[in-house]
Each structure stands twice: as C-alpha cells, then as structure tokens.
Scaffold this motif. Structure first.
Motif, PDB file in Angstrom:
ATOM      1  N   LEU A   1       0.874  -1.167   0.000  1.00  0.00           N
ATOM      2  CA  LEU A   1       0.000   0.000   0.000  1.00  0.00           C
ATOM      3  C   LEU A   1       0.914   1.221   0.000  1.00  0.00           C
ATOM      4  CD1 LEU A   1      -2.989   0.957   0.311  1.00  0.00           C
ATOM      5  CD2 LEU A   1      -2.616   0.943   2.767  1.00  0.00           C
ATOM      6  N   VAL A   2       0.796   2.059  -1.012  1.00  0.00           N
ATOM      7  CA  VAL A   2       1.765   3.141  -1.199  1.00  0.00           C
ATOM      8  C   VAL A   2       1.056   4.430  -1.572  1.00  0.00           C
ATOM      9  CG1 VAL A   2       2.127   2.412  -3.610  1.00  0.00           C
ATOM     10  CG2 VAL A   2       3.846   3.833  -2.484  1.00  0.00           C
ATOM     11  N   LYS A   3       1.545   5.535  -1.046  1.00  0.00           N
ATOM     12  CA  LYS A   3       1.006   6.835  -1.427  1.00  0.00           C
ATOM     13  C   LYS A   3       1.325   7.107  -2.892  1.00  0.00           C
ATOM     14  CE  LYS A   3       0.275   9.826   2.524  1.00  0.00           C
ATOM     15  NZ  LYS A   3       0.703  11.072   3.223  1.00  0.00           N
ATOM     16  N   LYS A   4       0.342   7.646  -3.590  1.00  0.00           N
ATOM     17  CA  LYS A   4       0.490   7.828  -5.028  1.00  0.00           C
ATOM     18  C   LYS A   4       1.549   8.860  -5.399  1.00  0.00           C
ATOM     19  CE  LYS A   4      -4.307   6.571  -6.066  1.00  0.00           C
ATOM     20  NZ  LYS A   4      -5.619   7.065  -6.548  1.00  0.00           N
ATOM     21  N   ASP A   5       1.910   9.751  -4.467  1.00  0.00           N
ATOM     22  CA  ASP A   5       2.928  10.758  -4.798  1.00  0.00           C
ATOM     23  C   ASP A   5       4.346  10.204  -4.690  1.00  0.00           C
ATOM     24  OD1 ASP A   5       3.081  10.516  -2.048  1.00  0.00           O
ATOM     25  OD2 ASP A   5       3.024  12.659  -1.629  1.00  0.00           O
ATOM     26  N   ILE A   6       4.497   8.953  -4.249  1.00  0.00           N
ATOM     27  CA  ILE A   6       5.805   8.304  -4.187  1.00  0.00           C
ATOM     28  C   ILE A   6       6.077   7.611  -5.518  1.00  0.00           C
ATOM     29  CG2 ILE A   6       7.155   6.476  -3.092  1.00  0.00           C
ATOM     30  CD1 ILE A   6       5.638   7.043  -0.510  1.00  0.00           C
ATOM     31  N   VAL A   7       7.210   7.908  -6.108  1.00  0.00           N
ATOM     32  CA  VAL A   7       7.606   7.272  -7.364  1.00  0.00           C
ATOM     33  C   VAL A   7       8.658   6.210  -7.051  1.00  0.00           C
ATOM     34  CG1 VAL A   7       8.586   7.595  -9.655  1.00  0.00           C
ATOM     35  CG2 VAL A   7       7.110   9.367  -8.668  1.00  0.00           C
ATOM     36  N   LEU A   8       8.328   4.959  -7.324  1.00  0.00           N
ATOM     37  CA  LEU A   8       9.238   3.854  -7.050  1.00  0.00           C
ATOM     38  C   LEU A   8       9.979   3.433  -8.313  1.00  0.00           C
ATOM     39  CD1 LEU A   8       6.930   1.563  -4.872  1.00  0.00           C
ATOM     40  CD2 LEU A   8       8.676   3.163  -4.060  1.00  0.00           C
ATOM     41  N   LYS A   9      11.270   3.173  -8.159  1.00  0.00           N
ATOM     42  CA  LYS A   9      12.011   2.540  -9.242  1.00  0.00           C
ATOM     43  C   LYS A   9      11.515   1.101  -9.378  1.00  0.00           C
ATOM     44  CE  LYS A   9      16.110   3.135  -7.430  1.00  0.00           C
ATOM     45  NZ  LYS A   9      15.806   3.871  -6.176  1.00  0.00           N
ATOM     46  N   HIS A  10      11.623   0.563 -10.577  1.00  0.00           N
ATOM     47  CA  HIS A  10      11.150  -0.798 -10.815  1.00  0.00           C
ATOM     48  C   HIS A  10      12.198  -1.824 -10.401  1.00  0.00           C
ATOM     49  CE1 HIS A  10       7.453   0.271 -12.891  1.00  0.00           C
ATOM     50  NE2 HIS A  10       8.130   1.203 -13.524  1.00  0.00           N
ATOM     51  N   ILE A  11      11.737  -2.911  -9.810  1.00  0.00           N
ATOM     52  CA  ILE A  11      12.620  -4.049  -9.533  1.00  0.00           C
ATOM     53  C   ILE A  11      12.193  -5.267 -10.349  1.00  0.00           C
ATOM     54  CG2 ILE A  11      13.161  -3.214  -7.212  1.00  0.00           C
ATOM     55  CD1 ILE A  11      11.312  -5.423  -6.113  1.00  0.00           C
ATOM     56  N   LYS A  12      11.071  -5.153 -11.067  1.00  0.00           N
ATOM     57  CA  LYS A  12      10.598  -6.202 -11.980  1.00  0.00           C
ATOM     58  C   LYS A  12      10.173  -5.550 -13.285  1.00  0.00           C
ATOM     59  CE  LYS A  12       7.348  -8.693 -10.365  1.00  0.00           C
ATOM     60  NZ  LYS A  12       6.341  -9.589  -9.764  1.00  0.00           N
ATOM     61  N   PHE A  13      10.387  -6.268 -14.371  1.00  0.00           N
ATOM     62  CA  PHE A  13      10.037  -5.750 -15.686  1.00  0.00           C
ATOM     63  C   PHE A  13       9.271  -6.819 -16.457  1.00  0.00           C
ATOM     64  CE2 PHE A  13      13.706  -3.547 -14.160  1.00  0.00           C
ATOM     65  CZ  PHE A  13      13.546  -2.229 -14.570  1.00  0.00           C
ATOM     66  N   GLY A  14       8.287  -6.365 -17.253  1.00  0.00           N
ATOM     67  CA  GLY A  14       7.541  -7.330 -18.058  1.00  0.00           C
ATOM     68  C   GLY A  14       6.203  -6.784 -18.486  1.00  0.00           C
ATOM     69  N   GLY A  15       5.330  -7.684 -18.892  1.00  0.00           N
ATOM     70  CA  GLY A  15       4.034  -7.288 -19.395  1.00  0.00           C
ATOM     71  C   GLY A  15       3.102  -6.815 -18.297  1.00  0.00           C
ATOM     72  N   THR A  16       2.352  -5.757 -18.613  1.00  0.00           N
ATOM     73  CA  THR A  16       1.399  -5.189 -17.658  1.00  0.00           C
ATOM     74  C   THR A  16      -0.011  -5.099 -18.228  1.00  0.00           C
ATOM     75  OG1 THR A  16       1.893  -2.939 -18.403  1.00  0.00           O
ATOM     76  CG2 THR A  16       3.228  -3.806 -16.598  1.00  0.00           C
ATOM     77  N   GLY A  17      -0.149  -5.388 -19.522  1.00  0.00           N
ATOM     78  CA  GLY A  17      -1.439  -5.229 -20.166  1.00  0.00           C
ATOM     79  C   GLY A  17      -1.738  -3.810 -20.592  1.00  0.00           C
TER      80      GLY A  17
END
Length: 370
Positions: A211-227
């Motif tokens: 559960l994360v606040k929307k104003d926080i931008v996280l770097k990705h640790i997984k890559f792939g299809g999201t639809g």
C-alpha cells in the motif's frame, strides 16, 4: 497434528475464502489482459479487492494497492524502489531479512547508511529514539509493527508523528500485525505498508501487497508485461499495473477480499481468543524453571528457550508429540543477537483461530516434562 505455526502461515481459512478461491479456479481467466466478459468481470473483482483493503486499513484515495506474491516482495519493492544512493535509513533490530538484506545490499553497493535502533527495557522502540537518529540525509524510517520473534508491537501512531514532522517517509512491515492490530494508515501517517494475505488475515499463500502513497515514485525491480502501454519498451510508472508484471495470483487476490471482510467482521472475537490462549500458555510457562519465555505479554507470538536443549531439539520433541512449532532464527538475526540466542535460536509457538484451550494444555504438558 496440533498446529502452533500460524505466524508462518495460518492454518484456518474461512469457508467464504475457500469458496471464493474455488469459484475462480473453476472459471479461470487472466485479469486485465483481454476484453471478453469473463476477463472484465475478473478485473472488476481485483479492483474491488484493492478498494476493500484500503477501506479496512483506512487508506484514502491518496493511496494505491500493488499486489505482490508475498510481504517479502512488497518490502523489496518499497526499499529498493524508493531508497536513493548516499542517503540515510533508520530501522530497528526487530526487522526480518526481507528488510535487512535489501538494506545490506544498499549499504554495500550504493553508499546508503543505516541506523539500527535498539529497544528499551519494555521491548519498545520509542519515538524519541527515532527522532534522535534523524539526520539531514534521512529519507526513510522502516518499522516492523509486530515482531515475529517476541510478539512485541510498536506504537506506529507515535512514530508516524515524528516522521511526518520531519517530512520523512514511513514504511511499516505488518506481516505479523495485520489481523491482530488495528491499523489506521491515514491516522498513523504511514506512507508505505507491506503485508501478506496468508497469516493473520486468513487468506491464501502467494498473496501480498504494498500500500503506497500515489505521490511516491518507485524505481522498478521487476520488468515485463502489464497489459498497458504494450507498444513501449520502457516499464510504465503508473500505479498499480506498472508494478504488477506478468500474471497475478488472481484467485488468491479475489479470495483475499473475502478474507479481509471475514477477519475484520470477527476482529474483536478473534483477538480475544488469541490473547486468552496466549495468557494461558505464558502463565503455564512461568511455572517451568528451565524454560525461558521471551514474550511476557499476551500475543499470538510466544518464543521460548529450554535449558540444555537447542530450539530445533525442542521442536523435534514437540513434533514427536504431534505438535507443530517453528525453531531457529525466524529470519530475524539482529533481534536474536540482541537476545543472546543467535547460536541456537528460539522455539516459536504462534496461536491461530484453529487452536483451543486443550491444545495449549497438551503443549504445556509436553514442555513440563522436558
């Protein structure tokens, strides 16, 4: 088998959870990947699960739910995704390796400095300690709400006041507290909350969330299809789909909504049950001079040490009497170093809704003979 290993995975699953999971299995489809009716219906149920989690945790529309496979993945996503090079992190010695190992990686490779707070004599991490540890480079405070070793629960509301005052993000690990403690994400000023579905909330294994606040931008640790944005080679940054690569555990997630409803509708009854049985066990242990109990308060987590026996030997003896517990370090080495139990670990008894007073008496009977 008398099952006292509920801190690893709760054995009891409500019928409504099992039924909801089975309904999906019998009509499986992939959420958010097609436009047919079944896909849209399933995607709607996943969306409603996100909203239900937010409702029960009092998270406003400023938050988003990202589904993960477990709490470990959620914590990794939060820590590795948020922490920048050469910053300062404050955490505690109670933390699980899901926190300790990512922090160790950041310390060794990205110049991150970490302060590990020690508990006071009551086992608490005081808000004053947190405030005194803050520097001009502190960007994140990470706290394990309830220890998976001693069962001590921290005052997250007071710690949240400190982090908000200093404009520092607060990440809470609720793997052991979800379903056992009232959690008010907005009221406690929590910026990120990691948890799992298969413990105190009585959901299925393979489910977790951040559960994360929307104003926080996280770097990705997984890559792939999201639809979504499938024409782009860059991983999308929008919540939640950009962080949910590949096929999610759709059945487990949909059933998780039922698990939240059932657990929170029975919250007071459940926790009275846990505390009653915990009190009975701890009271019984106090009459055993060769048993040291590291949980002196009613909690669903009770850890013990028996003179002359390693934790694995105690667990094996109990196993031979058809009693399931967990031995070892419980993936939390720093608190064991603090307690002086790093060599042999502790034997953990963790109570669930499936346990009875008779279970407790059988456990105490076997321990009294050691």
């Amino acid at each position: 088998m008398i099952y006292f290993d509920n801190s690893a995975t709760s054995r009891f699953k409500p019928k409504c959870v099992i039924d909801e999971y089975n309904r999906f299995v019998l009509a499986s489809c992939n959420s958010g990947r097609s436009g047919h009716k079944d896909c849209i219906r399933t995607a709607t149920k996943v969306l409603l699960t996100r909203e239900n989690i937010k409702k029960h945790l009092n998270a406003s529309d400023d938050y988003e739910v990202i589904f993960t496979n477990n709490c470990t993945e959620a914590l990794n996503m939060a820590i590795l995704g948020y922490v920048q090079s050469n910053t300062h992190i404050i955490t505690t010695i109670y933390e699980h390796n899901s926190v300790l190992r990512p922090l160790n990686f950041l310390e060794n490779n990205f110049g991150v400095k970490v302060t590990y707070l020690m508990p006071d004599l009551t086992g608490k991490i005081s808000p004053t300690q947190v405030e005194q540890a803050i520097t001009d480079k502190t960007s994140l405070v990470i706290v394990n709400q309830t220890s998976n070793v001693t069962g001590i629960t921290q005052d997250i509301g007071e710690i949240g006041k400190i982090t908000k005052k200093h404009n520092i993000k607060l990440l809470i690990d609720t793997a052991q507290s979800l379903g056992h403690e009232q959690i008010d994400v907005t009221g406690f000023d929590i910026d990120m909350l990691a948890s799992c579905g298969h413990k105190g909330i009585h959901g299925m294994q393979g489910t977790g969330f951040l559960l994360v606040k929307k104003d926080i931008v996280l770097k990705h640790i997984k890559f792939g299809g999201t639809g979504t944005d499938s024409d782009l080679l860059e991983q999308p940054n929008h919540y939640p789909e950009g962080y949910e690569c590949g096929t999610i555990n759709t059945g487990g997630i949909i059933a998780l909504s039922k698990a939240f409803d059932w657990t929170y509708s029975n919250f007071m009854q459940l926790n009275r049950h846990y505390k009653y049985l915990s009190g009975e066990i701890i009271y019984g242990l106090k009459s055993m001079p060769k048993v040291t109990c590291y949980s002196d308060f009613p909690s669903a987590v009770i850890s013990i040490q028996v003179d002359g026996l390693s934790s694995s030997e105690v667990a094996e003896i109990l196993n031979n009497h058809n009693i399931a517990v967990r031995s070892g370090l419980h993936c939390a080495p720093k608190i064991h170093q603090y307690l002086g139990t790093i060599d042999d670990g502790l034997c953990r008894i963790s109570i669930g809704y499936n346990n009875t007073l008779s279970d407790c008496r059988n456990l105490l009977s076997v321990l009294s003979k050691l």
